[in-house]
Write an enzyme that holds these catalytic residues in place. Structure first.
Site, PDB file in Angstrom:
ATOM      1  N   GLU A 129     -10.407  20.690   1.690  1.00  0.00           N
ATOM      2  CA  GLU A 129      -9.129  20.520   0.964  1.00  0.00           C
ATOM      3  C   GLU A 129      -9.111  19.139   0.341  1.00  0.00           C
ATOM      4  O   GLU A 129      -9.820  18.237   0.803  1.00  0.00           O
ATOM      5  CB  GLU A 129      -7.951  20.665   1.936  1.00  0.00           C
ATOM      6  CG  GLU A 129      -7.924  19.546   2.966  1.00  0.00           C
ATOM      7  CD  GLU A 129      -7.099  19.872   4.205  1.00  0.00           C
ATOM      8  OE1 GLU A 129      -5.875  19.819   4.105  1.00  0.00           O
ATOM      9  OE2 GLU A 129      -7.703  20.137   5.273  1.00  0.00           O
ATOM     10  N   LYS A 131      -8.202  15.353  -0.502  1.00  0.00           N
ATOM     11  CA  LYS A 131      -7.643  14.224   0.231  1.00  0.00           C
ATOM     12  C   LYS A 131      -6.590  13.617  -0.691  1.00  0.00           C
ATOM     13  O   LYS A 131      -6.917  13.055  -1.742  1.00  0.00           O
ATOM     14  CB  LYS A 131      -8.742  13.210   0.553  1.00  0.00           C
ATOM     15  CG  LYS A 131      -8.256  12.040   1.394  1.00  0.00           C
ATOM     16  CD  LYS A 131      -9.435  11.257   1.955  1.00  0.00           C
ATOM     17  CE  LYS A 131      -8.998  10.230   2.978  1.00  0.00           C
ATOM     18  NZ  LYS A 131      -8.097   9.202   2.470  1.00  0.00           N
ATOM     19  N   ASP A 133      -3.886  11.197  -2.208  1.00  0.00           N
ATOM     20  CA  ASP A 133      -3.768   9.744  -2.199  1.00  0.00           C
ATOM     21  C   ASP A 133      -2.290   9.340  -2.153  1.00  0.00           C
ATOM     22  O   ASP A 133      -1.692   8.982  -3.157  1.00  0.00           O
ATOM     23  CB  ASP A 133      -4.443   9.173  -3.451  1.00  0.00           C
ATOM     24  CG  ASP A 133      -4.764   7.704  -3.292  1.00  0.00           C
ATOM     25  OD1 ASP A 133      -4.552   7.163  -2.187  1.00  0.00           O
ATOM     26  OD2 ASP A 133      -5.215   7.094  -4.273  1.00  0.00           O
ATOM     27  N   TYR A 241      -0.772  19.128   6.347  1.00  0.00           N
ATOM     28  CA  TYR A 241      -2.180  19.442   6.593  1.00  0.00           C
ATOM     29  C   TYR A 241      -2.639  19.215   8.039  1.00  0.00           C
ATOM     30  O   TYR A 241      -3.783  19.457   8.378  1.00  0.00           O
ATOM     31  CB  TYR A 241      -3.093  18.670   5.642  1.00  0.00           C
ATOM     32  CG  TYR A 241      -2.899  17.161   5.639  1.00  0.00           C
ATOM     33  CD1 TYR A 241      -3.171  16.389   6.758  1.00  0.00           C
ATOM     34  CD2 TYR A 241      -2.441  16.512   4.481  1.00  0.00           C
ATOM     35  CE1 TYR A 241      -2.995  15.023   6.753  1.00  0.00           C
ATOM     36  CE2 TYR A 241      -2.263  15.134   4.467  1.00  0.00           C
ATOM     37  CZ  TYR A 241      -2.543  14.387   5.602  1.00  0.00           C
ATOM     38  OH  TYR A 241      -2.362  13.046   5.603  1.00  0.00           O
ATOM     39  N   LYS A 329     -15.540  11.044  -0.108  1.00  0.00           N
ATOM     40  CA  LYS A 329     -14.797  10.314  -1.139  1.00  0.00           C
ATOM     41  C   LYS A 329     -15.388  10.534  -2.541  1.00  0.00           C
ATOM     42  O   LYS A 329     -16.595  10.697  -2.698  1.00  0.00           O
ATOM     43  CB  LYS A 329     -14.806   8.806  -0.831  1.00  0.00           C
ATOM     44  CG  LYS A 329     -14.185   8.421   0.510  1.00  0.00           C
ATOM     45  CD  LYS A 329     -12.691   8.618   0.544  1.00  0.00           C
ATOM     46  CE  LYS A 329     -11.930   7.405   0.101  1.00  0.00           C
ATOM     47  NZ  LYS A 329     -11.821   6.329   1.041  1.00  0.00           N
ATOM     48  N   CYS A 423       1.476 -22.106 -23.722  1.00  0.00           N
ATOM     49  CA  CYS A 423       2.095 -20.965 -23.049  1.00  0.00           C
ATOM     50  C   CYS A 423       2.711 -20.030 -24.084  1.00  0.00           C
ATOM     51  O   CYS A 423       3.495 -20.477 -24.920  1.00  0.00           O
ATOM     52  CB  CYS A 423       3.163 -21.465 -22.075  1.00  0.00           C
ATOM     53  SG  CYS A 423       4.208 -20.148 -21.450  1.00  0.00           S
ATOM     54  N   CYS A 426       6.767 -20.070 -23.774  1.00  0.00           N
ATOM     55  CA  CYS A 426       7.610 -21.214 -24.137  1.00  0.00           C
ATOM     56  C   CYS A 426       6.917 -22.244 -25.024  1.00  0.00           C
ATOM     57  O   CYS A 426       7.563 -23.174 -25.506  1.00  0.00           O
ATOM     58  CB  CYS A 426       8.139 -21.897 -22.880  1.00  0.00           C
ATOM     59  SG  CYS A 426       6.864 -22.837 -22.022  1.00  0.00           S
ATOM     60  N   CYS A 447       1.129 -22.875 -17.164  1.00  0.00           N
ATOM     61  CA  CYS A 447       2.056 -23.425 -18.144  1.00  0.00           C
ATOM     62  C   CYS A 447       2.716 -24.656 -17.534  1.00  0.00           C
ATOM     63  O   CYS A 447       3.138 -24.636 -16.381  1.00  0.00           O
ATOM     64  CB  CYS A 447       3.105 -22.359 -18.468  1.00  0.00           C
ATOM     65  SG  CYS A 447       4.549 -23.013 -19.278  1.00  0.00           S
ATOM     66  N   CYS A 453      10.455 -22.912 -19.299  1.00  0.00           N
ATOM     67  CA  CYS A 453       9.717 -21.681 -19.553  1.00  0.00           C
ATOM     68  C   CYS A 453      10.488 -20.529 -18.912  1.00  0.00           C
ATOM     69  O   CYS A 453      10.659 -20.511 -17.696  1.00  0.00           O
ATOM     70  CB  CYS A 453       8.316 -21.772 -18.960  1.00  0.00           C
ATOM     71  SG  CYS A 453       7.360 -20.284 -19.256  1.00  0.00           S
TER      72      CYS A 453
HETATM   73  S1  IVH Z   1      -6.440  14.964   8.076  1.00  0.00           S
HETATM   74  C1  IVH Z   1      -7.193  12.976  12.338  1.00  0.00           C
HETATM   75  N1  IVH Z   1      -6.174  15.816   5.638  1.00  0.00           N
HETATM   76  O1  IVH Z   1      -6.320  10.370   4.914  1.00  0.00           O
HETATM   77  C2  IVH Z   1      -7.062  12.826  10.865  1.00  0.00           C
HETATM   78  N2  IVH Z   1      -5.856  13.528   6.034  1.00  0.00           N
HETATM   79  O2  IVH Z   1      -8.272   8.583   6.381  1.00  0.00           O
HETATM   80  C3  IVH Z   1      -6.007  13.695  10.294  1.00  0.00           C
HETATM   81  N3  IVH Z   1      -5.211  12.280   4.030  1.00  0.00           N
HETATM   82  O3  IVH Z   1      -4.170   8.816   7.173  1.00  0.00           O
HETATM   83  C4  IVH Z   1      -5.907  13.530   8.843  1.00  0.00           C
HETATM   84  N4  IVH Z   1      -5.211  13.963   2.654  1.00  0.00           N
HETATM   85  O4  IVH Z   1      -3.140   9.766   5.081  1.00  0.00           O
HETATM   86  C5  IVH Z   1      -6.136  14.760   6.451  1.00  0.00           C
HETATM   87  N5  IVH Z   1      -5.931  16.742   3.537  1.00  0.00           N
HETATM   88  C6  IVH Z   1      -5.892  15.699   4.338  1.00  0.00           C
HETATM   89  C7  IVH Z   1      -5.557  14.417   3.859  1.00  0.00           C
HETATM   90  C8  IVH Z   1      -5.566  13.356   4.742  1.00  0.00           C
HETATM   91  C9  IVH Z   1      -4.987  12.655   2.774  1.00  0.00           C
HETATM   92  C10 IVH Z   1      -5.087  10.865   4.479  1.00  0.00           C
HETATM   93  C11 IVH Z   1      -4.131  10.637   5.600  1.00  0.00           C
HETATM   94  C12 IVH Z   1      -4.892   9.896   6.668  1.00  0.00           C
HETATM   95  C13 IVH Z   1      -6.092   9.436   5.919  1.00  0.00           C
HETATM   96  C14 IVH Z   1      -7.274   9.390   6.869  1.00  0.00           C
END
Ligand code: IVH
Length: 705
Positions: A129, A131, A133, A241, A329, A423, A426, A447, A453
């Site tokens: 799935e 990750k 952000d 998740y 990543k 600057c 000013c 500056c 300013c």
């Molecule tokens: S599982 C035991 N699933 O990634 C770990 N984490 O580096 C349980 N994150 O702090 C986390 N998407 O903020 C999991 N699909 C996903 C995620 C996810 C983002 C983040 C989460 C966590 C960090 C871990």
């Protein structure tokens, strides 16, 4: 850590050093945040603070995989630490170990199989799935009802942001369906979509507020609001998740439980998949990577998890990460575009920061039209020129960076870029200082406009009225900012004409919000009281760089009256002048301070500020001369060699008390040289110039014991 590492250019850091530096910076910045926001007692200048943050940011850009959970770049615009109640996590919120290549994924698969003792034909399912952000949150449901919600915090203890989480529509107040466990903590990610992020920033611009650097910062800042009404106005979302403390689980596999989350009323990521081979995992990764820009929200990789929960239990944890999961990543996202121009931003400490104006380009789903260039050394090092085709990068939550120039595409006639020496806000001179300790040039150009300013004015005005300067009761940071915004106080002199102007104004102070007749009268009285002020406070209040209270007192003692001080500083602009030599001969005045003083008084704007103060009737009082009758009053004294009956500092302070001026070097203006044991070149010089030389004992006798 050795000094060498903390001073090393970011590009020269090894990965190990970078990691240690990020740890040090996170702790140091957190410490200063606390000092500034909570205790209201900053320990370092804003400029030095900015340098710490910029270094942190630059290291993170170079090593995106080293970005820490507690990175300062993740905590912008949020409430200070400690503003929310604490919530202990019964089951710790851990992090994931990272992988960066296909090999890392193969190794993960193999490690898991081996640990479980699986045979080649045994089925192993691993879910995949995106990750997300954003920032993770844990939501506790009791009897199906949302009772408490917390941020991750340090993993063991988070912050109670329940009321803010309640405003998120993806988070159900009551779980839907039957057979809901008595206790269930749902975990997932709070995030903001690209569209909502863009709209929020547009609103921020309209309201004259700072914009957020990226959706994650916007989400974090929005969730950590003290007023949940503000959070409610920010469109946050949530993907479920994972889970924490539970009384029962609604399934035997990761995919079952996540499926149940959807039935309970949560959003789960639509891309969630169960894979049966390592090839499936990698294919999924590639597929999502290609769709990344169109998802509408930021993701920074793929998370793989062993599907069977009994196997997850057997695999357990290594240090702070589960052995049953891996975060694969994505590489930092890059794009090629054109550098249309370089804009200069002026910060509140006067630092000039060059910002690349780019032909808009999509990088990781976000349209980038600006990128930081840090400072002029960085521009020179990368040889970035206007018109160049450049590679820009977004790495995690870091502000876009210009990574490098595509030299083949450089237009003919493109010339090396030079930061303006005036600057842009000013028009005052902008200079780079020489660091006294190392003799190196400061990376930041600043500056010198100070009080005039606009970019710096509010900060400087705040300093002007601060406790050790004019200390005007009722005129604090908030009031100064409001008066500045309304054009009532633009520079210090305006403070002292406020009452007069108010008398003629239709919109009286007493009728303004937050004011009344009594408080207005009180303020005018407080201002009046400071119309006559000690000269050292006055000098300190001007906010000249490097002039703290001690130096202000030193200058006040050395020059006596304000007029004389100003006159001498003007003359000192000529490095050949007596005034310059005299300034440098003051014990405690080095070249950096001398330059700062000369620059300040050379600016016409600053002279106007002084003239306006004088016109508004501000009068300075000379520091009292303690003992005017002493034999050394008015004499210039130099100490050299080692003294036995007192320390150098004591000797100096005593001499000053007696009205003598203590200089650091011998010149024709020196009256007395006090020579302790092992006196060197100063003694030779004094003898050559025919200056009176006294021993320590003789001096003490002359000074009255
Ligand atoms: S599982 C035991 N699933 O990634 C770990 N984490 O580096 C349980 N994150 O702090 C986390 N998407 O903020 C999991 N699909 C996903 C995620 C996810 C983002 C983040 C989460 C966590 C960090 C871990």
């Amino acid at each position: 850590m050795s000094k060498a590492v903390t001073d090393k250019p970011v590009d020269d850091l090894s990965k190990k050093e970078a990691s240690a530096e990020l740890e040090r910076l996170a702790a140091e910045i957190a410490h200063h945040d606390l000092a500034y926001h909570q205790n209201d007692e900053p320990e370092i200048s804003d400029g030095d603070y900015d340098v710490l943050r910029l270094r942190n940011e630059a290291i993170e850009a170079r090593f995106p995989d080293l970005v820490r959970e507690d990175s300062p770049s993740k905590s912008v615009g949020a409430a200070p630490a400690g503003a929310f109640g604490k919530v202990p996590h019964k089951v710790a919120m851990l992090s994931l170990s990272n992988g960066f290549s296909d090999e890392d994924v193969v190794e993960f698969w193999t490690r898991v199989s081996r640990f479980l003792g699986l045979k080649e034909d045994d089925a192993l399912e691993i879910t995949a799935e995106p990750k997300i952000d954003g920032l993770s949150a844990s939501l506790r449901y009791e009897d199906g009802k949302f009772v408490i919600g917390a941020t991750r915090g340090d993993g063991r203890e988070g912050e109670n942001v329940t009321e803010n989480l309640r405003t998120i529509k993806d988070i159900p107040a009551m779980l839907k369906g039957k057979n809901i466990p008595d206790v269930f903590e749902v975990r997932g990610e709070v995030y903001m979509s690209h569209a909502d992020f863009a709209a929020l920033n547009a609103r921020q611009v309209e309201a004259g507020k700072p914009v957020f650097a990226n959706p994650r910062n916007a989400a974090a800042g929005s969730l950590r609001q003290l007023d949940s009404k503000i959070t409610a106005s920010r469109p946050l979302r949530f993907f479920a998740y994972a889970w924490g403390d539970v009384s029962a689980l609604p399934g035997d596999t990761q995919s079952d439980v996540v499926g149940t989350f959807a039935k309970w009323g949560f959003q789960v990521n639509p891309l969630f998949r169960t894979c049966k081979s390592v090839e499936d995992l990698i294919a999924f990764y590639r597929d999502v990577e290609s769709k990344r820009a169109d998802l509408g929200y930021d993701i920074d990789g793929i998370v793989y998890k062993v599907n069977r929960l009994d196997w997850q239990s057997r695999l357990g944890f290594v240090s702070r990460s589960p052995r049953w999961a891996l975060a694969h990543k994505f590489p930092a996202e890059q794009a090629v575009t054109e550098l249309l121009g370089i804009d200069i931003q002026v910060g509140r400490t006067g630092a000039l920061t060059p910002v690349a104006r780019l032909k808009p380009v999509t990088v990781g789903g976000v349209v980038v039209s600006n990128a930081t260039l840090h400072n002029e050394d960085e521009i020179t090092r990368k040889d970035i020129r206007i018109g160049d085709t450049v590679i820009v990068q977004r790495a995690g939550d870091v502000i876009p960076q210009v990574v490098s120039v595509v030299l083949d595409k450089r237009p003919k006639g493109a010339t090396a870029y030079k930061l303006p020496e005036l600057c842009p806000v000013c028009g005052s001179h902008a200079v780079r200082e020489i660091k006294e300790k190392t003799g190196e040039m400061d990376v930041v150009r600043r500056c010198t406009g100070g009080l005039v300013c606009p970019a710096q004015a509010v900060e400087r005005l705040r300093h002007f009225v601060s406790r050790n300067a004019f200390d005007i009761e009722g005129l604090g940071e908030k009031q100064i900012a409001a008066f500045y915004a309304d054009g009532l106080i633009m520079q210090p002199g305006d403070i002292f004409t406020l009452e007069k102007r108010d008398a003629l104004s239709l919109k009286k102070l007493k009728d303004r919000e937050g004011w009344g007749g009594t408080s207005a009268k009180k303020l005018f009285a407080a201002i009046d009281e400071r119309r006559t002020i000690d000269i050292d406070r006055f000098i300190f209040g001007l906010g000249i760089r490097h002039v703290g209270e001690t130096n202000a007192r030193l200058l006040a003692r050395s020059y006596g009256t304000l007029d004389h001080f100003i006159e001498e500083m003007e003359k000192a602009a000529d490095a050949e002048s007596d005034a310059y030599r005299e300034l440098l001969s003051i014990d405690g005045v080095g070249e950096v301070l001398a330059e700062a003083l000369i620059d300040f008084f050379a600016e016409q704007h600053n002279r106007e500020v002084l003239d306006n103060l004088a016109e508004a009737g501000v009068v300075t009082l000379e520091l009292p001369r303690q003992e005017t009758t002493s034999k050394v009053t008015g004499k210039t004294v130099v100490f050299t060699g080692s003294l036995e009956r007192m320390t150098r500092a004591e000797a100096k302070s005593r001499a000053e008390q007696l009205g003598a001026k203590v200089a650091g070097s011998v010149s024709a203006k020196t009256d007395i040289l006090v020579a302790g044991a092992d006196a060197g070149s100063k003694l030779t010089k004094a003898a050559a110039l025919g200056i009176t030389v006294l021993s320590e004992d003789e001096w003490i006798e002359l000074a009255g014991g």
